[in-house]
Design a protein around this motif. Structure first.
Motif, PDB file in Angstrom:
ATOM      1  N   PHE A 190       7.051 -19.825  -5.495  1.00  0.00           N
ATOM      2  CA  PHE A 190       7.079 -18.940  -6.653  1.00  0.00           C
ATOM      3  C   PHE A 190       5.854 -18.030  -6.682  1.00  0.00           C
ATOM      4  CE2 PHE A 190       6.102 -18.265 -11.234  1.00  0.00           C
ATOM      5  CZ  PHE A 190       7.153 -17.413 -11.504  1.00  0.00           C
ATOM      6  N   GLY A 191       4.694 -18.575  -6.312  1.00  0.00           N
ATOM      7  CA  GLY A 191       3.503 -17.733  -6.242  1.00  0.00           C
ATOM      8  C   GLY A 191       3.636 -16.617  -5.216  1.00  0.00           C
ATOM      9  N   LEU A 192       4.241 -16.915  -4.067  1.00  0.00           N
ATOM     10  CA  LEU A 192       4.467 -15.873  -3.064  1.00  0.00           C
ATOM     11  C   LEU A 192       5.484 -14.846  -3.553  1.00  0.00           C
ATOM     12  CD1 LEU A 192       4.561 -17.982   0.237  1.00  0.00           C
ATOM     13  CD2 LEU A 192       2.726 -16.470  -0.555  1.00  0.00           C
ATOM     14  N   SER A 193       6.501 -15.307  -4.269  1.00  0.00           N
ATOM     15  CA  SER A 193       7.526 -14.371  -4.733  1.00  0.00           C
ATOM     16  C   SER A 193       6.988 -13.382  -5.761  1.00  0.00           C
ATOM     17  CB  SER A 193       8.705 -15.149  -5.320  1.00  0.00           C
ATOM     18  OG  SER A 193       8.322 -15.805  -6.513  1.00  0.00           O
ATOM     19  N   LEU A 194       5.912 -13.746  -6.454  1.00  0.00           N
ATOM     20  CA  LEU A 194       5.312 -12.810  -7.400  1.00  0.00           C
ATOM     21  C   LEU A 194       4.737 -11.587  -6.698  1.00  0.00           C
ATOM     22  CD1 LEU A 194       3.522 -15.270  -9.853  1.00  0.00           C
ATOM     23  CD2 LEU A 194       5.717 -14.112 -10.170  1.00  0.00           C
ATOM     24  N   PHE A 195       4.453 -11.702  -5.424  1.00  0.00           N
ATOM     25  CA  PHE A 195       3.924 -10.578  -4.630  1.00  0.00           C
ATOM     26  C   PHE A 195       4.957 -10.146  -3.594  1.00  0.00           C
ATOM     27  CE2 PHE A 195       0.462 -13.326  -5.988  1.00  0.00           C
ATOM     28  CZ  PHE A 195      -0.370 -12.439  -6.657  1.00  0.00           C
ATOM     29  N   ALA A 196       6.225 -10.168  -4.004  1.00  0.00           N
ATOM     30  CA  ALA A 196       7.305  -9.849  -3.057  1.00  0.00           C
ATOM     31  C   ALA A 196       7.190  -8.433  -2.524  1.00  0.00           C
ATOM     32  CB  ALA A 196       8.660 -10.057  -3.740  1.00  0.00           C
ATOM     33  N   GLU A 197       6.758  -7.494  -3.363  1.00  0.00           N
ATOM     34  CA  GLU A 197       6.642  -6.101  -2.893  1.00  0.00           C
ATOM     35  C   GLU A 197       5.613  -5.952  -1.781  1.00  0.00           C
ATOM     36  OE1 GLU A 197       8.628  -6.059  -6.724  1.00  0.00           O
ATOM     37  OE2 GLU A 197       6.802  -7.013  -5.969  1.00  0.00           O
ATOM     38  N   LEU A 198       4.610  -6.824  -1.781  1.00  0.00           N
ATOM     39  CA  LEU A 198       3.594  -6.756  -0.729  1.00  0.00           C
ATOM     40  C   LEU A 198       4.002  -7.522   0.523  1.00  0.00           C
ATOM     41  CD1 LEU A 198       0.385  -7.320  -2.876  1.00  0.00           C
ATOM     42  CD2 LEU A 198       1.353  -5.141  -2.108  1.00  0.00           C
ATOM     43  N   LEU A 199       4.983  -8.397   0.400  1.00  0.00           N
ATOM     44  CA  LEU A 199       5.401  -9.225   1.528  1.00  0.00           C
ATOM     45  C   LEU A 199       6.667  -8.721   2.193  1.00  0.00           C
ATOM     46  CD1 LEU A 199       4.751 -12.755  -0.021  1.00  0.00           C
ATOM     47  CD2 LEU A 199       3.284 -11.493   1.552  1.00  0.00           C
ATOM     48  N   SER A 200       7.543  -8.091   1.433  1.00  0.00           N
ATOM     49  CA  SER A 200       8.820  -7.630   1.974  1.00  0.00           C
ATOM     50  C   SER A 200       9.179  -6.316   1.299  1.00  0.00           C
ATOM     51  CB  SER A 200       9.913  -8.679   1.724  1.00  0.00           C
ATOM     52  OG  SER A 200      11.129  -8.282   2.276  1.00  0.00           O
ATOM     53  N   ASN A 201       9.082  -5.238   2.070  1.00  0.00           N
ATOM     54  CA  ASN A 201       9.340  -3.920   1.520  1.00  0.00           C
ATOM     55  C   ASN A 201       9.756  -2.981   2.637  1.00  0.00           C
ATOM     56  OD1 ASN A 201       9.286  -1.588  -0.206  1.00  0.00           O
ATOM     57  ND2 ASN A 201       7.783  -2.676  -1.464  1.00  0.00           N
ATOM     58  N   ASP A 202      10.563  -1.990   2.276  1.00  0.00           N
ATOM     59  CA  ASP A 202      10.998  -1.013   3.280  1.00  0.00           C
ATOM     60  C   ASP A 202      10.097   0.203   3.335  1.00  0.00           C
ATOM     61  OD1 ASP A 202      11.628  -0.019   0.832  1.00  0.00           O
ATOM     62  OD2 ASP A 202      13.732   0.426   1.275  1.00  0.00           O
ATOM     63  N   ARG A 203       8.943   0.138   2.667  1.00  0.00           N
ATOM     64  CA  ARG A 203       7.947   1.216   2.696  1.00  0.00           C
ATOM     65  C   ARG A 203       6.604   0.658   3.151  1.00  0.00           C
ATOM     66  NH1 ARG A 203       8.253   3.010  -3.310  1.00  0.00           N
ATOM     67  NH2 ARG A 203       8.845   0.814  -3.491  1.00  0.00           N
ATOM     68  N   PRO A 204       5.850   1.412   3.884  1.00  0.00           N
ATOM     69  CA  PRO A 204       4.523   0.939   4.311  1.00  0.00           C
ATOM     70  C   PRO A 204       3.583   0.792   3.118  1.00  0.00           C
ATOM     71  CG  PRO A 204       5.271   2.781   5.658  1.00  0.00           C
ATOM     72  CD  PRO A 204       6.184   2.711   4.478  1.00  0.00           C
ATOM     73  N   LEU A 205       2.612  -0.103   3.276  1.00  0.00           N
ATOM     74  CA  LEU A 205       1.591  -0.239   2.247  1.00  0.00           C
ATOM     75  C   LEU A 205       0.697   0.988   2.190  1.00  0.00           C
ATOM     76  CD1 LEU A 205       0.570  -3.962   2.907  1.00  0.00           C
ATOM     77  CD2 LEU A 205       2.275  -3.093   1.295  1.00  0.00           C
ATOM     78  N   VAL A 206       0.351   1.488   3.336  1.00  0.00           N
ATOM     79  CA  VAL A 206      -0.460   2.695   3.450  1.00  0.00           C
ATOM     80  C   VAL A 206      -0.085   3.392   4.756  1.00  0.00           C
ATOM     81  CG1 VAL A 206      -2.370   1.400   4.506  1.00  0.00           C
ATOM     82  CG2 VAL A 206      -2.815   3.632   3.472  1.00  0.00           C
ATOM     83  N   ALA A 207      -0.076   4.711   4.755  1.00  0.00           N
ATOM     84  CA  ALA A 207       0.283   5.486   5.948  1.00  0.00           C
ATOM     85  C   ALA A 207      -0.733   6.606   6.142  1.00  0.00           C
ATOM     86  CB  ALA A 207       1.691   6.063   5.810  1.00  0.00           C
ATOM     87  N   HIS A 208      -0.981   6.913   7.414  1.00  0.00           N
ATOM     88  CA  HIS A 208      -1.902   7.993   7.774  1.00  0.00           C
ATOM     89  C   HIS A 208      -1.135   8.990   8.636  1.00  0.00           C
ATOM     90  CE1 HIS A 208      -5.093  10.005  10.136  1.00  0.00           C
ATOM     91  NE2 HIS A 208      -5.805   9.865   9.018  1.00  0.00           N
ATOM     92  N   TYR A 209      -1.025  10.225   8.115  1.00  0.00           N
ATOM     93  CA  TYR A 209      -0.244  11.244   8.823  1.00  0.00           C
ATOM     94  C   TYR A 209      -1.027  12.555   8.834  1.00  0.00           C
ATOM     95  CZ  TYR A 209       3.614  14.367  10.033  1.00  0.00           C
ATOM     96  OH  TYR A 209       4.411  15.325  10.640  1.00  0.00           O
ATOM     97  N   GLU A 210      -1.343  12.994  10.043  1.00  0.00           N
ATOM     98  CA  GLU A 210      -2.066  14.256  10.274  1.00  0.00           C
ATOM     99  C   GLU A 210      -3.330  14.345   9.432  1.00  0.00           C
ATOM    100  OE1 GLU A 210       0.640  17.461   9.686  1.00  0.00           O
ATOM    101  OE2 GLU A 210       1.768  17.048  11.535  1.00  0.00           O
ATOM    102  N   GLY A 211      -4.127  13.265   9.497  1.00  0.00           N
ATOM    103  CA  GLY A 211      -5.435  13.251   8.865  1.00  0.00           C
ATOM    104  C   GLY A 211      -5.438  12.983   7.375  1.00  0.00           C
TER     105      GLY A 211
END
Length: 314
Positions: free
Chosen positions: A129-150
């Motif tokens: 249950f504690g892990l599921s509270l951070f589901a967006e950080l563990l399972s997501n179709d978007r990167p947490l952070v992206a670097h594109y052309e500087g």
């Protein structure tokens, strides 16, 4: 020569008819004496036991040491006791203080702690249950952070159109699109992904195998018949189910306690009228009401929570 009817001075011998009655009388007397003797002995023994018990109750109980350190501490002076005597007094059952009774909640908790499987299952449940509270950080179709052309982008918190990364459409970026994947793999561009690159509603249109797919390196638990990741759906669904159950239970307990408190405090006609209302309200078919409201409103978790809360407090 003496007359035949005159006494000679000698005791007359008992006749055959009187001998049995005298023997029975002697036997009865002996039995009575034995019974009286046994009764006296039993009475004396009972009195002796009562005396011993009274003496044991009235016997002064030696004072207990306040700690084991005092037990180990030697006592000086003759007649003032010794360490061994203090240790015996500390360990004797007669001088042991009565144990305080535990509350029902404490006893239930200790009983649960003694169940090893239940205790381990509780910790597993809490961890998941504690892990599921951070589901967006563990399972997501978007990167947490992206670097594109500087430039840094935060796709997890913001939505960017496809044109931001060299695409042709102003729609939301599909990070699993082969074109976007190729753009992010160029020199200087990178993205940090969650451990599982799928959300609960992500449909992978570019999967290598048909759906439903078996477990693989890309989908650890496979996909369903629509191509959605099973692991992601389990993680998000577990969190939703637990939070929904907790919310429904909390609302039901609060509403039920308040209703009972109002009935108990005011009583009288209000209590009777409220009780009749509860009986009528509980007779309403809940399933039909759910179907009617589902036809009137868009089905959602909040609508379901409200409907179940209306009937769950009784």
């Amino acid at each position: 020569m003496k007359p035949s009817g005159q006494s000679t001075g000698m005791p007359a011998a008992p006749t055959a008819s009187t001998a049995p009655s005298e023997a029975a009388s002697v036997s009865t007397t002996a039995m009575t004496a034995a019974t009286a003797t046994r009764t006296s002995a039993a009475t004396a023994a009972a009195a002796a036991r009562e005396t011993v018990e009274v003496d044991a109750v009235l016997e002064p109980v030696p004072a207990l040491p306040r700690s084991r350190a005092e037990v180990r501490q030697p006592v000086d002076g003759p007649g003032s006791g010794s360490t061994e005597d203090a240790r015996k007094a500390f360990g004797s059952g007669r001088a042991r203080p009565a144990r305080a009774s535990l509350s029902p909640g404490r006893r239930a908790w200790l009983r649960f702690r003694s169940n090893r499987r239940g205790w381990i299952s509780l910790w597993i449940f809490v961890a998941i249950f504690g892990l599921s509270l951070f589901a967006e950080l563990l399972s997501n179709d978007r990167p947490l952070v992206a670097h594109y052309e500087g430039q840094l982008y935060w796709p997890l918190w913001n939505f960017y159109p496809e044109t931001t990364f060299g695409g042709d459409f102003h729609t939301r970026t599909d990070w699993h699109d082969p074109f976007i994947v190729e753009q992010m793999s160029k020199d200087g561009n990178w993205a940090i992904w969650p451990p599982n690159r799928y959300s609960f509603d992500t449909i992978n249109y570019f999967a290598a195998s048909p759906n439903p797919a078996p477990p693989s390196a890309e989908n650890l638990l496979g996909t369903d018949d629509r191509g959605r990741d099973v692991l992601a759906r389990l993680l998000y669904g577990f969190r939703l189910s637990v939070l929904f159950g907790l919310a429904l239970t909390t609302i039901g307990v609060v509403a039920g306690v308040l209703a009972g408190a109002v009935q108990g405090y005011f009583g009288g006609r209000l209590d009777l009228a409220f009780q009749r209302f509860i009986e009528v309200w509980s007779a309403i078919p809940e399933l039909y009401l759910l179907l009617i409201l589902a036809a009137m409103f868009e089905p959602s978790v909040w609508i379901l929570l409200v409907i179940l809360s209306l009937f769950g407090w009784m």
